[in-house]
Design a protein around this motif. Structure first.
Motif, short mmCIF file in Angstrom:
data_model
loop_
_atom_site.label_atom_id
_atom_site.label_comp_id
_atom_site.label_asym_id
_atom_site.label_seq_id
_atom_site.Cartn_x
_atom_site.Cartn_y
_atom_site.Cartn_z
N GLU A 38 -36.17 -101.33 15.18
CA GLU A 38 -37.08 -101.78 16.24
C GLU A 38 -37.65 -103.16 15.93
O GLU A 38 -37.66 -104.06 16.78
CB GLU A 38 -38.20 -100.76 16.38
CG GLU A 38 -39.14 -101.00 17.54
CD GLU A 38 -40.15 -99.87 17.67
OE1 GLU A 38 -40.39 -99.45 18.81
OE2 GLU A 38 -40.70 -99.44 16.64
N ASN A 76 -34.85 -105.86 16.05
CA ASN A 76 -34.50 -106.21 17.43
C ASN A 76 -35.58 -107.08 18.06
O ASN A 76 -35.28 -108.03 18.78
CB ASN A 76 -34.30 -104.94 18.26
CG ASN A 76 -33.06 -104.18 17.85
OD1 ASN A 76 -32.15 -104.73 17.23
ND2 ASN A 76 -33.01 -102.90 18.20
N HIS A 91 -45.85 -99.78 22.04
CA HIS A 91 -45.37 -101.16 22.02
C HIS A 91 -45.32 -101.68 23.47
O HIS A 91 -45.41 -100.92 24.43
CB HIS A 91 -43.98 -101.24 21.41
CG HIS A 91 -43.89 -100.69 20.03
ND1 HIS A 91 -44.24 -101.42 18.92
CD2 HIS A 91 -43.52 -99.48 19.58
CE1 HIS A 91 -44.08 -100.67 17.84
NE2 HIS A 91 -43.64 -99.49 18.22
N CYS A 117 -44.93 -105.86 19.09
CA CYS A 117 -44.31 -104.85 18.22
C CYS A 117 -45.36 -104.46 17.18
O CYS A 117 -45.76 -105.29 16.35
CB CYS A 117 -43.06 -105.40 17.54
SG CYS A 117 -42.26 -104.21 16.44
#
Length: 419
Positions: free
Chosen positions: A241, A244, A298, A303
């Protein structure tokens, strides 16, 4: 092999520099032991240093106390410090006894900001004590104490003495009781750190003189070594996560994180950050304290992470917004990033002012004074070329230093004198 015991306390940012020092001392052939709070045992052992547990005080748990959080959220930083000292008072005897016993077998003792217990053990064993500081907390007329950054110049030196003596007074009664009853040492008649300096012993200061120059009224015994930094191998593996998120837009995000500082309304804070980022079409990696257990959602712009090593993350962001602990300030400067400090307590506002003074970010702003509009303006300002260029200049200056090695060499010289 000579054994050196390092006595340290505080947050992770307070403990890590002493691990860096321990590594360098071990490289010079010393047997190194680090005495630190229980939460840092794994961290010490990961760097192949012997660990002795300090159970009396858990800094992370202290920050979770409702009375402390309440003072923080009202912006009463002095009140929060008073509560912390009051809560610590109930464990002072235990703390001093633990610190004293953890020095067992030392050929030298390295102390930090609050040396008590460890310094008494060094006196009892008749071995050298070397006092060290992460902050410029030796009395001077040239700048104020780190917890009183806005006082008049005429009170600068007095503010340092007041801080030093204030800590001493908190420990004095228990110290003298233990010295008489258990340690068989003479009664203390004045602050031991004052006596230490008057006896021409060295104080090692673990920050860079490219940030704060050495005052003219300090002696040759005050040695500014440069920051003590662990040379991390950066073996950290981020989550898919986070990876990315960092790769998605093709541009670097900001980092916004407040370490272990308590935040009462985390959802409101995240919402404010999200609104500020939307206003300037940016995104951020956000870390809002490891003492918050609830899951946070998120967004496209945010993030939310748990604990990511600064040495891995900071080179991958465009700028940082941090609470101003010296460890996090150091990491941001080492990464060459423009930095905004949102101070909560202690020395954080002082360091925020220093970073602003040297030109790598705006003046610090307290969380209670922050809103989405102001934050968006500050984030946009952080991205200006002047801050970026100055941050890179400071990064180059710091990369040329090896403060932990320099400090270890000074300690080695002291040890050779005592042979």
């Amino acid at each position: 092999m000579k054994k050196i015991v390092i006595a340290t306390m505080g947050s992770r940012g307070d403990v890590e520099p002493y691990i860096a020092l321990g590594i360098e001392l071990k490289n010079l052939g010393y047997d190194v032991v680090v005495s630190a709070p229980s939460v840092y045992g794994t961290l010490v052992r990961e760097h192949n240093l012997e660990y002795r547990e300090l159970k009396a005080v858990n800094p992370q748990e202290m920050m979770k106390l409702p009375e402390v959080e309440d003072k923080f959220n009202k912006g009463n930083m002095v009140g929060a410090l008073v509560v912390l000292m009051q809560k610590s008072a109930s464990v002072i005897n235990t703390y001093l006894q633990e610190m004293y016993s953890n020095m067992e077998g030392a050929d030298a003792v390295i102390t930090s900001m609050i040396p008590y217990g460890a310094s008494d053990a060094a006196e009892k064993m008749n071995v050298p004590m070397i006092h060290t500081l992460l902050n410029p907390a030796v009395p001077t007329k040239e700048f104020p104490s780190v917890i009183m950054p806005y006082i008049p110049k005429c009170a600068y030196k007095l503010s340092h003495k007041a801080l030093e003596r204030g800590f001493y007074i908190c420990f004095k009664k228990s110290l003298n009781q233990l010295r008489k009853r258990e340690w068989k040492l003479p009664k203390l008649k004045r602050c031991p750190l004052y006596t230490y300096r008057m006896n021409n012993h060295k104080t090692l200061l673990a920050y860079s003189d490219s940030i704060i120059e050495k005052p003219h009224d300090w002696s040759k015994n005050e040695v500014i070594t440069g920051f003590w930094q662990i040379d991390e191998k950066n073996e950290y593996v981020p989550s898919e996560e986070l990876n990315n998120f960092l790769d998605e837009s093709g541009k670097e995000p900001y980092y916004i994180g407040f370490g272990s500082m308590p935040i009462k309304d985390v959802k409101h804070t995240v919402s404010m950050i999200d609104e500020a980022l939307e206003a300037i079409d940016e995104k951020a990696v956000v870390y809002l304290s490891y003492n918050y257990d609830q899951e946070l959602r998120h967004s496209e712009r945010i993030c939310i992470v748990k604990d990511v090593p600064h040495s891995w993350l900071f080179p991958r962001v465009k700028a940082t917004v941090i609470h101003g602990g010296i460890g996090t300030c150091r990491a941001s400067m080492m990464a060459g990033k423009p930095t905004l400090v949102i101070p909560f307590m202690g020395d954080q506002e002082f360091w925020g002012l220093q970073l602003s003074r040297i030109g790598i970010g705006p003046k610090p702003v307290k969380l209670k004074n922050l809103n989405a509009q102001l934050l968006s303006e500050l984030l946009a300002e952080l991205n200006c070329p002047e801050y970026r260029d100055k941050a890179k200049e400071i990064q180059k200056s710091l990369s040329d230093e090896n403060g932990a090695y320099k400090a270890a060499k000074v300690i080695d010289e002291i040890m050779n004198v005592y042979e």
